[in-house]
Write a protein that holds these residues in place. Sequence first.
Motif, PDB file in Angstrom:
ATOM      1  N   LEU A  35       4.993   5.582  11.544  1.00 43.66           N
ATOM      2  CA  LEU A  35       3.731   5.594  10.642  1.00 43.66           C
ATOM      3  C   LEU A  35       3.596   4.265  10.346  1.00 43.66           C
ATOM      4  CD1 LEU A  35       1.265   6.889   9.606  1.00 43.66           C
ATOM      5  CD2 LEU A  35       3.307   8.471   8.175  1.00 43.66           C
ATOM      6  N   GLN A  36       4.708   3.723   9.672  1.00 46.29           N
ATOM      7  CA  GLN A  36       4.577   2.421   8.563  1.00 46.29           C
ATOM      8  C   GLN A  36       3.497   1.390   9.711  1.00 46.29           C
ATOM      9  OE1 GLN A  36       8.391   2.286   6.877  1.00 46.29           O
ATOM     10  NE2 GLN A  36       7.679   2.276   5.090  1.00 46.29           N
ATOM     11  N   LYS A  44       2.514  -4.376   2.970  1.00 48.86           N
ATOM     12  CA  LYS A  44       3.850  -2.973   2.875  1.00 48.86           C
ATOM     13  C   LYS A  44       3.918  -1.935   3.068  1.00 48.86           C
ATOM     14  CE  LYS A  44       8.318  -2.701   1.009  1.00 48.86           C
ATOM     15  NZ  LYS A  44       8.659  -2.807  -0.475  1.00 48.86           N
ATOM     16  N   ILE A  45       3.965  -1.200   3.723  1.00 48.34           N
ATOM     17  CA  ILE A  45       3.161   0.103   3.827  1.00 48.34           C
ATOM     18  C   ILE A  45       4.285   0.718   3.017  1.00 48.34           C
ATOM     19  CG2 ILE A  45       2.349   2.186   4.306  1.00 48.34           C
ATOM     20  CD1 ILE A  45       0.704  -0.734   4.212  1.00 48.34           C
ATOM     21  N   LYS A  46       4.327   1.851   2.030  1.00 47.70           N
ATOM     22  CA  LYS A  46       5.502   2.457   0.943  1.00 47.70           C
ATOM     23  C   LYS A  46       4.992   3.857   1.006  1.00 47.70           C
ATOM     24  CE  LYS A  46       8.225   3.382  -2.676  1.00 47.70           C
ATOM     25  NZ  LYS A  46       7.652   3.193  -4.144  1.00 47.70           N
ATOM     26  N   ILE A 104      -0.107   1.588  10.578  1.00 52.33           N
ATOM     27  CA  ILE A 104      -1.092   1.380   9.015  1.00 52.33           C
ATOM     28  C   ILE A 104      -0.679  -0.092   8.780  1.00 52.33           C
ATOM     29  CG2 ILE A 104      -1.266   1.797   6.765  1.00 52.33           C
ATOM     30  CD1 ILE A 104       0.175   4.630   6.738  1.00 52.33           C
ATOM     31  N   GLN A 105       0.586  -0.744   8.967  1.00 45.07           N
ATOM     32  CA  GLN A 105       0.188  -1.954   8.626  1.00 45.07           C
ATOM     33  C   GLN A 105      -0.232  -2.579   9.563  1.00 45.07           C
ATOM     34  OE1 GLN A 105       4.546  -3.245   9.162  1.00 45.07           O
ATOM     35  NE2 GLN A 105       3.977  -4.763   7.035  1.00 45.07           N
ATOM     36  N   ALA A 106      -0.246  -1.846  11.148  1.00 48.96           N
ATOM     37  CA  ALA A 106      -1.411  -3.156  12.408  1.00 48.96           C
ATOM     38  C   ALA A 106      -2.182  -2.557  12.119  1.00 48.96           C
ATOM     39  CB  ALA A 106      -0.783  -2.376  13.905  1.00 48.96           C
ATOM     40  N   VAL A 165       0.629  -1.629  -0.176  1.00 49.00           N
ATOM     41  CA  VAL A 165       0.253  -0.151  -0.307  1.00 49.00           C
ATOM     42  C   VAL A 165       0.516   1.284  -0.302  1.00 49.00           C
ATOM     43  CG1 VAL A 165      -1.719   1.694   1.580  1.00 49.00           C
ATOM     44  CG2 VAL A 165      -1.790  -1.656   1.585  1.00 49.00           C
ATOM     45  N   MET A 166       1.279   1.676  -0.728  1.00 39.48           N
ATOM     46  CA  MET A 166       1.815   3.198  -1.216  1.00 39.48           C
ATOM     47  C   MET A 166       1.106   4.255  -0.620  1.00 39.48           C
ATOM     48  SD  MET A 166       3.894   4.592  -3.881  1.00 39.48           S
ATOM     49  CE  MET A 166       2.802   4.249  -5.388  1.00 39.48           C
TER      50      MET A 166
END
Length: 432
Positions: free
Chosen positions: A390-391, A407-409, A394-396, A371-372
């Motif tokens: 922050l990453q 995976k967060i970008k 969002i992942q959690a 997720v970008m």
Amino acid sequence: MIWSKEETLPRGELEKLQNARLQETVARVYGNVPFYQNKFKELGITPHDIKSIHDISKLPFTKKQDLRDNYPFGLFAVKQDAVVRIHSSSGTTGKPTVVGYTKSDMDVWNEVMARVFTMCGVNSEDTVHNAYGYGLFTGGLGVHNGAETVGATVVPSSGGFTSRQLLLMKDFGATVLTSTPSFALHLAETAQNEGYDLKNDFKLKCGIFGAEPTSEGLKEEVSRVWGIKYYEVYGLSEIIGPGVSNSCCESKDLHIFEDHFYPEIINPETGEVLQDGEKGELVITSLTKQALPIIRYRTGDITSLDRTPCRCGRTHVRMKSVMGRADDMLIVNGVNVFPSQVEHVLANIDGISLNYQIIADKKGYLDILEVMVEVTEQMPLDSIGALEKLQKDIQAALLNNLYINAKIKLVEPRSIERSMGKAVRVIDKRSI
Ligand SMILES: [Zn+2]
């Protein structure tokens, strides 16, 4: 205010009207459209088998591909001299889909759009700034005609030219904005960059938004930045254009104008009709259309129906805001994921904008999801610690709410490409 008495018909009377209109529609397609006559024959049915709206499940489905296969006018039920308007889809994949209207179809379209505006409290005292695209797309002209029908002043600005649109909205004193929600946000962002005061320089009281699936978070954002009431309109050109349903002042759910458009919800895999409240694909049968009557059209939109009474006084069934497209649904390692659900999760996290993209790919046998998402201007991009936190947040949140491991970008503000119309939210590299 309610535009027409059909919107408040007692359910029994409404059903009588639907029964009669369905029978007329079935007779019309059987007599005039070879495609339907063949389908009826394959199923071993004739118009006499359809005695009431409860027989509707005996009828065949119509799919978008059927319109393409019969391009351009093969599904029309009238001769060309009765057609007064043609619209067409953009046709990004394969041939475009073509739809036509007789004079009486145009009357129906104006009527349902007049109901939409009245439902949003719009009347002759209002100025409607219409930023839906004009042309072959039904959005611009459909909204335009409805606004004129209720006597409002229409500014037909169409899409693009953001700075000039803001100037016109301010100087002409627009009270209503009609556009896609993403364009409404784009307008707000440009206005802020150009130094406008959104709440004092403009007289907007509400907006009527649609034409793309939209999460609650994005709706709240549009409503908040502009300080306006958010109404949602739903429609598709195969049925009529905008004006199939609209949210009222009492409910976020959308009343379907079911004296003209009969809705069902089906299981998109099996075609089985589902009960009220169950989530599935919306199927619509037109009950009054002349040029392009359509039987059990599979919209591809996922929603559910609610027939409980609404406080606004309308008796027409309500649909939930579209939750996603049957064909947009991503299946990631066996879990169903709709972009709108991801958006809803993102909307509850500070430090990021709602501009995002979901990228699905494969690693060996496993699906992987990235997720970008853009951070906000206020987020310090040089603070590695803050970005990492922050990453992880969002992942959690995605894992806890949607059971997906992504995976967060994080990327800079305004670095994900934006389009004026429909935003590209999903890239599925697995299917390439
Ligand atoms: Zn209502």
